[in-house]
Design an enzyme around this catalytic site. Sequence first.
Site, PDB file in Angstrom:
ATOM      1  N   SER A 171       1.431  -0.667   0.405  1.00  0.00           N
ATOM      2  CA  SER A 171      -0.100   0.014   0.154  1.00  0.00           C
ATOM      3  C   SER A 171       1.056   0.894   0.193  1.00  0.00           C
ATOM      4  O   SER A 171       1.370   1.713   0.682  1.00  0.00           O
ATOM      5  CB  SER A 171      -0.955  -0.225   1.325  1.00  0.00           C
ATOM      6  OG  SER A 171      -1.451   0.917   1.170  1.00  0.00           O
ATOM      7  N   HIS A 192      -0.616  -0.930  -4.396  1.00  0.00           N
ATOM      8  CA  HIS A 192      -2.211  -0.736  -4.226  1.00  0.00           C
ATOM      9  C   HIS A 192      -2.551   1.202  -3.291  1.00  0.00           C
ATOM     10  O   HIS A 192      -0.787   2.040  -2.978  1.00  0.00           O
ATOM     11  CB  HIS A 192      -2.254  -1.715  -2.277  1.00  0.00           C
ATOM     12  CG  HIS A 192      -3.979  -1.677  -1.968  1.00  0.00           C
ATOM     13  ND1 HIS A 192      -4.823  -1.878  -2.739  1.00  0.00           N
ATOM     14  CD2 HIS A 192      -4.080  -0.437  -1.138  1.00  0.00           C
ATOM     15  CE1 HIS A 192      -6.153  -1.793  -2.143  1.00  0.00           C
ATOM     16  NE2 HIS A 192      -5.786  -0.515  -1.096  1.00  0.00           N
ATOM     17  N   ASP A 239      -4.528   3.916  -2.444  1.00  0.00           N
ATOM     18  CA  ASP A 239      -5.867   4.825  -1.803  1.00  0.00           C
ATOM     19  C   ASP A 239      -6.025   6.595  -1.676  1.00  0.00           C
ATOM     20  O   ASP A 239      -5.430   6.562  -1.276  1.00  0.00           O
ATOM     21  CB  ASP A 239      -5.349   4.371  -0.023  1.00  0.00           C
ATOM     22  CG  ASP A 239      -5.430   2.343   0.356  1.00  0.00           C
ATOM     23  OD1 ASP A 239      -6.256   2.105  -0.217  1.00  0.00           O
ATOM     24  OD2 ASP A 239      -4.146   2.213   0.641  1.00  0.00           O
ATOM     25  N   MET A 263      -8.757   8.236  -1.303  1.00  0.00           N
ATOM     26  CA  MET A 263      -9.957   8.941   0.186  1.00  0.00           C
ATOM     27  C   MET A 263     -10.310  10.464   0.053  1.00  0.00           C
ATOM     28  O   MET A 263      -9.993  11.134  -0.299  1.00  0.00           O
ATOM     29  CB  MET A 263      -9.262   9.252   1.122  1.00  0.00           C
ATOM     30  CG  MET A 263      -8.824   6.900   1.584  1.00  0.00           C
ATOM     31  SD  MET A 263      -8.119   7.245   3.430  1.00  0.00           S
ATOM     32  CE  MET A 263      -6.915   5.586   3.487  1.00  0.00           C
ATOM     33  N   HIS A 310      -8.187   1.669  -4.804  1.00  0.00           N
ATOM     34  CA  HIS A 310      -9.066   1.182  -3.551  1.00  0.00           C
ATOM     35  C   HIS A 310      -9.917   2.819  -3.643  1.00  0.00           C
ATOM     36  O   HIS A 310      -8.901   3.803  -2.942  1.00  0.00           O
ATOM     37  CB  HIS A 310      -8.778   0.997  -2.703  1.00  0.00           C
ATOM     38  CG  HIS A 310      -8.894   0.174  -1.077  1.00  0.00           C
ATOM     39  ND1 HIS A 310      -8.854   0.442  -0.330  1.00  0.00           N
ATOM     40  CD2 HIS A 310     -10.443   0.433  -1.238  1.00  0.00           C
ATOM     41  CE1 HIS A 310      -9.386  -0.054   0.337  1.00  0.00           C
ATOM     42  NE2 HIS A 310     -10.836   0.513  -0.254  1.00  0.00           N
ATOM     43  N   MET A 315     -12.555   5.241  -2.015  1.00  0.00           N
ATOM     44  CA  MET A 315     -13.049   5.141  -0.204  1.00  0.00           C
ATOM     45  C   MET A 315     -13.622   6.211  -0.747  1.00  0.00           C
ATOM     46  O   MET A 315     -12.725   7.582  -0.134  1.00  0.00           O
ATOM     47  CB  MET A 315     -11.558   4.972   1.032  1.00  0.00           C
ATOM     48  CG  MET A 315     -11.584   4.129   1.284  1.00  0.00           C
ATOM     49  SD  MET A 315     -10.003   3.580   2.383  1.00  0.00           S
ATOM     50  CE  MET A 315      -8.600   3.670   1.198  1.00  0.00           C
ATOM     51  N   MET A 352     -12.096  -5.525   3.770  1.00  0.00           N
ATOM     52  CA  MET A 352     -11.402  -4.614   4.621  1.00  0.00           C
ATOM     53  C   MET A 352     -11.462  -5.918   5.982  1.00  0.00           C
ATOM     54  O   MET A 352     -11.868  -6.165   6.259  1.00  0.00           O
ATOM     55  CB  MET A 352     -11.998  -3.558   4.517  1.00  0.00           C
ATOM     56  CG  MET A 352     -12.321  -2.631   3.259  1.00  0.00           C
ATOM     57  SD  MET A 352     -10.305  -2.252   2.691  1.00  0.00           S
ATOM     58  CE  MET A 352      -9.996  -1.590   4.560  1.00  0.00           C
ATOM     59  N   GLY A 359      -9.774   4.287   6.561  1.00  0.00           N
ATOM     60  CA  GLY A 359      -8.589   5.224   6.091  1.00  0.00           C
ATOM     61  C   GLY A 359      -7.124   5.761   6.393  1.00  0.00           C
ATOM     62  O   GLY A 359      -7.011   6.811   6.083  1.00  0.00           O
ATOM     63  N   GLY A 414      -3.908   3.789   7.465  1.00  0.00           N
ATOM     64  CA  GLY A 414      -2.479   2.656   7.740  1.00  0.00           C
ATOM     65  C   GLY A 414      -2.220   2.351   9.255  1.00  0.00           C
ATOM     66  O   GLY A 414      -2.353   3.371   9.975  1.00  0.00           O
ATOM     67  N   GLY A 415      -1.554   1.493   9.046  1.00  0.00           N
ATOM     68  CA  GLY A 415      -1.246   0.840  10.905  1.00  0.00           C
ATOM     69  C   GLY A 415      -2.000   0.588  12.035  1.00  0.00           C
ATOM     70  O   GLY A 415      -2.254   0.788  13.264  1.00  0.00           O
ATOM     71  N   ASP A 465      -7.409  -5.840   2.741  1.00  0.00           N
ATOM     72  CA  ASP A 465      -6.580  -4.822   3.234  1.00  0.00           C
ATOM     73  C   ASP A 465      -6.555  -3.853   4.726  1.00  0.00           C
ATOM     74  O   ASP A 465      -7.882  -4.016   4.870  1.00  0.00           O
ATOM     75  CB  ASP A 465      -7.069  -3.955   1.723  1.00  0.00           C
ATOM     76  CG  ASP A 465      -6.064  -2.018   1.965  1.00  0.00           C
ATOM     77  OD1 ASP A 465      -5.173  -2.158   3.263  1.00  0.00           O
ATOM     78  OD2 ASP A 465      -7.321  -2.046   1.651  1.00  0.00           O
ATOM     79  N   GLY A 484      -3.736  -4.114   8.310  1.00  0.00           N
ATOM     80  CA  GLY A 484      -3.035  -4.441   8.882  1.00  0.00           C
ATOM     81  C   GLY A 484      -2.515  -6.293   8.937  1.00  0.00           C
ATOM     82  O   GLY A 484      -2.016  -7.279   9.885  1.00  0.00           O
ATOM     83  N   GLY A 538       0.660  -2.346   4.371  1.00  0.00           N
ATOM     84  CA  GLY A 538       1.536  -0.938   3.651  1.00  0.00           C
ATOM     85  C   GLY A 538       2.284  -0.804   4.883  1.00  0.00           C
ATOM     86  O   GLY A 538       4.109  -0.714   4.446  1.00  0.00           O
TER      87      GLY A 538
HETATM   88  C1  DX5 Z   1      -6.947   1.889   4.719  1.00  0.00           C
HETATM   89  C2  DX5 Z   1      -6.326   0.994   3.045  1.00  0.00           C
HETATM   90  C3  DX5 Z   1      -4.636   0.368   3.625  1.00  0.00           C
HETATM   91  C4  DX5 Z   1      -4.023   0.191   4.130  1.00  0.00           C
HETATM   92  C5  DX5 Z   1      -3.002  -0.741   4.901  1.00  0.00           C
HETATM   93  O1  DX5 Z   1      -8.345   2.047   4.487  1.00  0.00           O
HETATM   94  O2  DX5 Z   1      -7.221   1.221   2.257  1.00  0.00           O
HETATM   95  O3  DX5 Z   1      -4.675   0.001   1.952  1.00  0.00           O
HETATM   96  O4  DX5 Z   1      -3.127   1.887   3.834  1.00  0.00           O
HETATM   97  O5  DX5 Z   1      -1.739  -0.023   5.579  1.00  0.00           O
HETATM   98  P1  DX5 Z   1      -1.626  -1.617   6.654  1.00  0.00           P
HETATM   99  O6  DX5 Z   1      -1.077  -2.528   5.712  1.00  0.00           O
HETATM  100  O7  DX5 Z   1      -0.145  -0.484   7.206  1.00  0.00           O
HETATM  101  O8  DX5 Z   1      -2.147  -1.512   7.625  1.00  0.00           O
HETATM  102 ZN    ZN Z   2      -6.909   0.240   0.643  1.00  0.00          ZN
END
Ligand code: DX5
Ligand code: ZN
Length: 226
Positions: A10, A35, A37, A39, A68, A70, A143, A148, A150-151, A177, A179, A199
Amino acid sequence: MGVTAKIAPSMLSSDFSNLASEAARMLDYGADWLHMDIMDGHFVPNLTIGAPVIESLRKHTKAYLDCHLMVTNPLDYVEPMGKAGASGFTFHVEASKDNWQELVQKIKSKGMSPGVALKPGTPIEEVFPLVEADNPVDMVLVMTVEPGFGGQKFMPDTMDKVRTLRQKYPSLDIEVDGGLGPSTIAMAASAGANCIVAGSSVFGAPEPAHVISLLKNSVEEAQKNS
Ligand code: DX5
Ligand code: ZN
Protein backbone atom coordinates in the site's frame (compact mmCIF):
# COMPACT_ATOMS: atom_id res chain seq x y z
CA MET A 1 -6.13 -24.09 -11.55
CA GLY A 2 -6.35 -22.03 -8.38
CA VAL A 3 -6.09 -18.30 -8.01
CA THR A 4 -2.65 -16.72 -7.99
CA ALA A 5 -0.97 -14.82 -5.17
CA LYS A 6 -0.65 -11.06 -5.63
CA ILE A 7 1.22 -8.97 -3.11
CA ALA A 8 0.25 -5.31 -3.23
CA PRO A 9 2.23 -2.89 -1.05
CA SER A 10 0.00 0.00 0.00
CA MET A 11 1.64 3.19 -1.23
CA LEU A 12 -0.18 5.05 1.56
CA SER A 13 2.76 4.02 3.74
CA SER A 14 5.34 5.24 1.22
CA ASP A 15 7.11 8.58 1.08
CA PHE A 16 4.61 10.41 -1.14
CA SER A 17 7.21 13.02 -2.01
CA ASN A 18 9.20 10.29 -3.78
CA LEU A 19 6.35 8.22 -5.17
CA ALA A 20 8.04 7.08 -8.40
CA SER A 21 11.15 5.80 -6.66
CA GLU A 22 9.11 4.22 -3.87
CA ALA A 23 7.06 2.37 -6.49
CA ALA A 24 10.18 1.21 -8.33
CA ARG A 25 11.69 0.05 -5.05
CA MET A 26 8.62 -2.06 -4.20
CA LEU A 27 8.61 -3.66 -7.65
CA ASP A 28 12.31 -4.49 -7.26
CA TYR A 29 11.48 -6.11 -3.93
CA GLY A 30 9.01 -8.42 -5.68
CA ALA A 31 5.66 -6.62 -5.43
CA ASP A 32 3.06 -7.86 -7.95
CA TRP A 33 0.74 -4.85 -7.75
CA LEU A 34 0.87 -1.36 -6.25
CA HIS A 35 -2.12 -0.57 -4.02
CA MET A 36 -3.26 3.06 -4.30
CA ASP A 37 -5.64 4.39 -1.64
CA ILE A 38 -7.92 7.14 -2.96
CA MET A 39 -9.79 8.86 -0.08
CA ASP A 40 -12.14 11.82 -0.37
CA GLY A 41 -12.30 13.05 3.25
CA HIS A 42 -16.02 12.25 3.22
CA PHE A 43 -16.54 8.49 2.83
CA VAL A 44 -13.62 8.16 5.25
CA PRO A 45 -12.15 10.81 7.59
CA ASN A 46 -8.92 11.16 5.64
CA LEU A 47 -7.87 12.72 2.35
CA THR A 48 -5.12 11.25 0.21
CA ILE A 49 -4.59 11.26 -3.54
CA GLY A 50 -6.67 11.28 -6.70
CA ALA A 51 -6.40 10.90 -10.46
CA PRO A 52 -3.65 13.55 -10.97
CA VAL A 53 -1.26 11.58 -8.79
CA ILE A 54 -2.13 8.30 -10.53
CA GLU A 55 -1.45 10.05 -13.84
CA SER A 56 1.95 11.26 -12.63
CA LEU A 57 2.93 7.85 -11.33
CA ARG A 58 1.76 6.12 -14.51
CA LYS A 59 4.46 8.04 -16.43
CA HIS A 60 7.08 6.22 -14.37
CA THR A 61 5.80 2.66 -14.21
CA LYS A 62 3.94 0.01 -16.18
CA ALA A 63 2.91 -1.75 -12.95
CA TYR A 64 -0.65 -2.82 -12.20
CA LEU A 65 -2.11 0.07 -10.18
CA ASP A 66 -4.67 -1.49 -7.84
CA CYS A 67 -6.81 1.53 -6.96
CA HIS A 68 -9.04 1.38 -3.88
CA LEU A 69 -11.62 4.15 -3.91
CA MET A 70 -12.83 5.13 -0.46
CA VAL A 71 -15.12 7.82 -1.86
CA THR A 72 -18.80 8.71 -1.58
CA ASN A 73 -19.39 9.07 -5.33
CA PRO A 74 -17.28 6.46 -7.14
CA LEU A 75 -19.05 7.06 -10.46
CA ASP A 76 -17.49 10.55 -10.65
CA TYR A 77 -14.02 9.00 -10.53
CA VAL A 78 -14.33 6.40 -13.30
CA GLU A 79 -13.48 8.60 -16.24
CA PRO A 80 -10.59 10.52 -14.61
CA MET A 81 -9.09 7.35 -13.15
CA GLY A 82 -9.34 5.57 -16.49
CA LYS A 83 -7.64 8.47 -18.26
CA ALA A 84 -4.97 8.62 -15.57
CA GLY A 85 -3.99 5.00 -16.19
CA ALA A 86 -5.49 3.11 -13.25
CA SER A 87 -5.53 -0.68 -13.74
CA GLY A 88 -8.00 -1.85 -11.11
CA PHE A 89 -10.90 0.26 -9.84
CA THR A 90 -12.31 -1.05 -6.57
CA PHE A 91 -15.32 0.84 -5.22
CA HIS A 92 -17.16 0.34 -1.92
CA VAL A 93 -20.47 -1.53 -1.89
CA GLU A 94 -21.70 0.89 0.80
CA ALA A 95 -21.29 3.77 -1.68
CA SER A 96 -22.83 2.09 -4.72
CA LYS A 97 -26.09 0.51 -3.60
CA ASP A 98 -28.13 2.10 -6.39
CA ASN A 99 -25.68 2.21 -9.27
CA TRP A 100 -23.21 -0.69 -9.10
CA GLN A 101 -24.34 -2.11 -12.45
CA GLU A 102 -23.67 1.19 -14.20
CA LEU A 103 -20.37 1.52 -12.34
CA VAL A 104 -19.11 -1.94 -13.34
CA GLN A 105 -20.06 -1.35 -16.95
CA LYS A 106 -18.31 2.06 -17.07
CA ILE A 107 -15.18 0.78 -15.32
CA LYS A 108 -14.86 -2.00 -17.92
CA SER A 109 -15.56 0.39 -20.78
CA LYS A 110 -12.58 2.49 -19.63
CA GLY A 111 -10.33 -0.58 -19.72
CA MET A 112 -10.09 -1.06 -15.97
CA SER A 113 -10.81 -4.13 -13.87
CA PRO A 114 -13.74 -3.65 -11.46
CA GLY A 115 -13.60 -4.71 -7.83
CA VAL A 116 -15.95 -4.25 -4.90
CA ALA A 117 -14.84 -3.55 -1.32
CA LEU A 118 -16.74 -3.91 1.92
CA LYS A 119 -16.17 -2.47 5.37
CA PRO A 120 -15.83 -4.74 8.43
CA GLY A 121 -19.44 -4.08 9.49
CA THR A 122 -21.01 -4.84 6.10
CA PRO A 123 -22.47 -8.34 5.65
CA ILE A 124 -20.82 -10.44 2.96
CA GLU A 125 -24.20 -11.20 1.32
CA GLU A 126 -24.20 -7.63 -0.01
CA VAL A 127 -21.51 -8.44 -2.57
CA PHE A 128 -23.00 -11.73 -3.86
CA PRO A 129 -25.13 -10.03 -6.54
CA LEU A 130 -22.07 -8.19 -7.87
CA VAL A 131 -20.08 -11.42 -8.22
CA GLU A 132 -22.98 -13.31 -9.76
CA ALA A 133 -24.13 -10.60 -12.18
CA ASP A 134 -24.01 -11.10 -15.97
CA ASN A 135 -21.44 -8.32 -15.92
CA PRO A 136 -19.59 -9.21 -12.70
CA VAL A 137 -16.79 -7.65 -10.68
CA ASP A 138 -13.37 -9.32 -10.99
CA MET A 139 -12.40 -9.01 -7.33
CA VAL A 140 -13.83 -8.63 -3.83
CA LEU A 141 -11.80 -6.63 -1.30
CA VAL A 142 -12.62 -7.64 2.27
CA MET A 143 -11.52 -4.80 4.57
CA THR A 144 -9.76 -6.19 7.60
CA VAL A 145 -9.69 -2.79 9.38
CA GLU A 146 -12.00 0.23 9.23
CA PRO A 147 -10.97 2.07 6.06
CA GLY A 148 -9.20 5.41 6.40
CA PHE A 149 -5.74 4.90 7.82
CA GLY A 150 -2.72 2.64 7.60
CA GLY A 151 -1.14 0.99 10.61
CA GLN A 152 -4.30 -0.33 12.29
CA LYS A 153 -4.81 -3.70 13.94
CA PHE A 154 -6.05 -6.64 11.84
CA MET A 155 -9.62 -7.74 12.73
CA PRO A 156 -9.68 -11.59 12.76
CA ASP A 157 -13.51 -11.68 12.77
CA THR A 158 -13.48 -10.59 9.13
CA MET A 159 -12.00 -13.96 8.12
CA ASP A 160 -15.45 -15.59 8.20
CA LYS A 161 -16.31 -13.44 5.19
CA VAL A 162 -13.21 -14.55 3.31
CA ARG A 163 -13.99 -18.22 4.04
CA THR A 164 -17.58 -17.81 2.87
CA LEU A 165 -16.46 -16.16 -0.36
CA ARG A 166 -13.75 -18.72 -1.10
CA GLN A 167 -16.15 -21.63 -0.54
CA LYS A 168 -18.74 -20.10 -2.84
CA TYR A 169 -16.36 -18.79 -5.53
CA PRO A 170 -13.22 -20.96 -5.89
CA SER A 171 -11.68 -18.90 -8.69
CA LEU A 172 -12.54 -15.36 -7.49
CA ASP A 173 -9.76 -12.91 -6.65
CA ILE A 174 -10.22 -12.13 -2.95
CA GLU A 175 -8.19 -9.24 -1.54
CA VAL A 176 -7.61 -8.40 2.11
CA ASP A 177 -6.53 -4.94 3.26
CA GLY A 178 -5.51 -3.68 6.68
CA GLY A 179 -3.14 -4.96 9.34
CA LEU A 180 -1.62 -7.68 7.14
CA GLY A 181 1.95 -8.72 7.83
CA PRO A 182 4.03 -11.70 8.97
CA SER A 183 1.95 -12.21 12.14
CA THR A 184 -1.49 -12.15 10.46
CA ILE A 185 -0.90 -13.57 6.98
CA ALA A 186 -1.53 -17.19 8.05
CA MET A 187 -5.10 -16.35 9.05
CA ALA A 188 -5.85 -14.58 5.77
CA ALA A 189 -4.11 -17.12 3.55
CA SER A 190 -5.77 -20.14 5.16
CA ALA A 191 -9.17 -18.45 4.92
CA GLY A 192 -8.61 -18.20 1.17
CA ALA A 193 -7.42 -14.66 0.41
CA ASN A 194 -5.01 -14.47 -2.55
CA CYS A 195 -4.45 -10.70 -3.02
CA ILE A 196 -2.68 -9.22 -0.04
CA VAL A 197 -2.39 -5.49 0.63
CA ALA A 198 0.31 -4.55 3.13
CA GLY A 199 1.39 -1.04 4.02
CA SER A 200 3.14 -0.53 7.33
CA SER A 201 4.43 -4.12 7.61
CA VAL A 202 6.28 -3.77 4.29
CA PHE A 203 7.42 -0.13 4.40
CA GLY A 204 8.31 -0.36 8.08
CA ALA A 205 10.43 -3.49 7.72
CA PRO A 206 14.24 -3.37 7.68
CA GLU A 207 14.06 -5.70 4.67
CA PRO A 208 10.78 -5.20 2.81
CA ALA A 209 11.73 -7.84 0.21
CA HIS A 210 11.70 -10.49 2.93
CA VAL A 211 8.22 -9.50 4.05
CA ILE A 212 6.92 -9.50 0.47
CA SER A 213 8.30 -12.99 -0.20
CA LEU A 214 7.03 -14.29 3.15
CA LEU A 215 3.52 -13.01 2.33
CA LYS A 216 3.67 -14.55 -1.12
CA ASN A 217 4.92 -17.92 0.11
CA SER A 218 2.17 -18.07 2.73
CA VAL A 219 -0.53 -17.57 0.09
CA GLU A 220 1.07 -20.09 -2.28
CA GLU A 221 1.38 -22.72 0.45
CA ALA A 222 -2.21 -22.23 1.56
CA GLN A 223 -3.39 -22.53 -2.05
CA LYS A 224 -1.50 -25.80 -2.47
CA ASN A 225 -3.09 -27.25 0.65
CA SER A 226 -6.61 -26.15 -0.17
C1 DX5 B 1 -6.79 1.67 4.83
C2 DX5 B 1 -6.23 1.40 3.47
C3 DX5 B 1 -5.12 0.43 3.45
C4 DX5 B 1 -3.92 0.77 4.29
C5 DX5 B 1 -3.33 -0.50 4.81
O1 DX5 B 1 -7.98 2.36 4.71
O2 DX5 B 1 -7.25 0.90 2.61
O3 DX5 B 1 -4.74 0.08 2.13
O4 DX5 B 1 -2.93 1.51 3.63
O5 DX5 B 1 -2.26 -0.22 5.64
P1 DX5 B 1 -1.69 -1.25 6.69
O6 DX5 B 1 -1.18 -2.44 5.93
O7 DX5 B 1 -0.62 -0.49 7.38
O8 DX5 B 1 -2.82 -1.65 7.61
ZN1 ZN C 1 -6.67 0.08 0.62
